[in-house]
Design a protein around this motif. Structure first.
Motif, PDB file in Angstrom:
ATOM      1  N   PRO A   1      42.178  34.411  44.089  1.00 33.13           N
ATOM      2  CA  PRO A   1      41.360  35.604  43.843  1.00 33.13           C
ATOM      3  C   PRO A   1      42.160  36.903  43.873  1.00 33.13           C
ATOM      4  N   GLU A   2      43.106  37.022  44.814  1.00 29.94           N
ATOM      5  CA  GLU A   2      43.921  38.238  44.889  1.00 29.94           C
ATOM      6  C   GLU A   2      44.831  38.346  43.670  1.00 29.94           C
TER       7      GLU A   2
ATOM      8  N   ARG B   1      42.705  39.599  40.890  1.00 30.18           N
ATOM      9  CA  ARG B   1      42.349  41.006  41.110  1.00 30.18           C
ATOM     10  C   ARG B   1      43.516  41.912  40.750  1.00 30.18           C
ATOM     11  N   GLN B   2      44.726  41.549  41.187  1.00 25.87           N
ATOM     12  CA  GLN B   2      45.900  42.347  40.863  1.00 25.87           C
ATOM     13  C   GLN B   2      46.199  42.297  39.366  1.00 25.87           C
TER      14      GLN B   2
ATOM     15  N   ARG C   1      44.043  44.696  37.551  1.00 20.57           N
ATOM     16  CA  ARG C   1      44.342  46.101  37.845  1.00 20.57           C
ATOM     17  C   ARG C   1      45.606  46.590  37.134  1.00 20.57           C
TER      18      ARG C   1
ATOM     19  N   ASP D   1      43.203  31.414  39.635  1.00 25.07           N
ATOM     20  CA  ASP D   1      41.818  31.739  39.956  1.00 25.07           C
ATOM     21  C   ASP D   1      40.832  30.965  39.074  1.00 25.07           C
TER      22      ASP D   1
END
Length: 414
Positions: free
Chosen positions: A322-323, A326-327, A330, A356
């Protein structure tokens, strides 16, 4: 062979589990570590290695191959019909000429040394071409043989100590360019020869910028070979050397310090040390924010524009799904002016989406990477792993898209 000798997975007819155990041991990973990196337990690894579990599906085989940095898939599977180069490419057409230029001692002193300003301009154009050409390996590979020979001639013919040091700095930079070209080619020992010669030339130059760059590239070679302690030793010693110079240093030296700080974070991430990895990334972000607006280091690509891309790689190396996604969402790729660095960032974003469980986003992002710099994708093991895995997808539409991309990058023949 002695009964006590370690079998060789590259020559002996071993089953999958035995090959995985030998390759895992050579990488210095425990069963628990390997299991964690592929999303399984240490007991699962033991069961596969001892034959209690059947050979995993292709998706897991590719995941194991990525973690173990298996260069040819058949080295892990033993199946010669699965000969797919993951972390080496097929060998670029320009590779033989570059290798000959690197390996030749060039002892004859009859080659005239080019004027320093003229050679520096040629070298700057070579770096510019590397960043701007979609076929950057082809362009750089055509320039490197003469650059190597002329840089060596300049060192031989230097008339003063100062001239010799300046020539050594230029020779080091040529070797840095050569290391980018030689990466993922079918001769791992050549990468190390180039890295060592770059470090020797940089040290002889006594130029902090050249020394920092040589360390930056050496660290990457160590980490790609799973020599994490050696990578840390080079990183930390060089950072200590540069930190004393930073108060009076220009942006190039500060950028190299930032790039080395990123490398410290990536090595920590490869170990699974989450807090340490993100602490180093945060320090690197501070160094990036202190650089002039619009600044972009011509070798490391370190800049404000790239620091978000490094965050994606840290999350991916930590296998934080998930991180990572997310990165990836972004970090803006279009702000990165270098085509190969932009393509590499797209590949890292694709890794994040794939971790993910967003395979469609991963494939779309890899297509963007291919559009930016096809040769970057063709020689990248992570990109090839994702594409190969999705050619086995249960979704016909996704399988078709993956197969089309596999054909474009040379994994499948039409």
């Amino acid at each position: 062979m002695s009964p006590d000798a370690t079998p060789d997975p590259y020559t002996d007819p071993l089953v999958f589990g035995q090959r995985m155990q030998i390759l895992r041991t050579r990488r210095g990973l425990t069963r628990i570590q390997l299991g964690g990196l592929v999303g399984r337990s240490g007991e699962w690894v033991k069961a596969v290695e001892t034959g209690r579990l059947r050979v995993p599906k292709l998706e897991m085989i590719l995941r194991v191959a990525e973690v173990l940095r298996v260069r040819d898939l058949s080295d892990l599977t033993g199946d010669q019909s699965m000969r797919v180069a993951l972390f080496t490419g097929p060998g670029h057409p320009r590779f033989a000429a570059v290798r000959e230029a690197v390996n030749s001692p060039h002892l004859a002193g009859d080659r005239e040394a080019p004027p320093a300003a003229h050679f520096s301009a040629r070298l700057a154009r070579a770096w510019s071409a590397r960043h701007s050409a979609p076929n950057h390996r082809e362009v750089v590979g055509a320039l490197l043989p003469d650059l190597i020979r002329d840089a060596q001639a300049a060192v031989r013919h230097a008339g003063t100590i100062a001239d010799r040091k300046a020539a050594q700095a230029r020779l080091a930079e040529v070797y840095f360019l050569a290391q980018f070209f030689c990466a993922y080619q079918p001769d791992a020992s050549l990468v190390w020869r180039v890295a060592e010669r770059g470090m020797m030339a940089a040290q002889d130059s006594e130029d902090p910028h050249a020394i920092g760059l040589a360390a930056w590239l050496t660290v990457q070679a160590h980490r790609d070979s799973a020599h994490l302690d050696a990578a840390d030793a080079v990183t930390l010693e060089t950072l200590r050397y540069l930190e004393a110079l930073l108060p009076d240093a220009g942006p190039d030296v500060r950028a190299v310090a930032g790039a080395l700080t990123v490398e410290a974070g990536l090595t920590a991430a490869r170990r699974g040390e989450t807090g340490t990895a993100w602490r180093y990334w945060d320090e690197a972000r501070g160094l990036a924010e202190g650089l002039p607006a619009g600044y972009f280091h011509p070798v490391t690509s370190f800049s404000r524009a790239v620091i978000g891309a490094h965050a994606v790689t840290v999350a991916v190396e930590l296998h934080a799904g998930p991180e990572s996604a997310r990165q990836a969402a972004r970090a803006e790729a279009e702000a990165i002016p270098s085509r190969p660095r932009r393509a590499r960032h797209r590949i890292e974003q694709a890794r994040g989406y794939h971790l993910d469980a967003q395979p469609d986003a991963a494939l779309a992002t890899l297509a963007q990477a291919y559009a930016a710099a096809p040769e970057t994708v063709q020689y990248n093991g992570y990109a090839k792993r994702i594409v190969l895995e999705e050619t086995e997808s249960k979704s016909p539409a996704r399988r078709r898209r993956a197969s089309e991309l596999a054909q474009r990058i040379g994994l499948l023949t039409t």
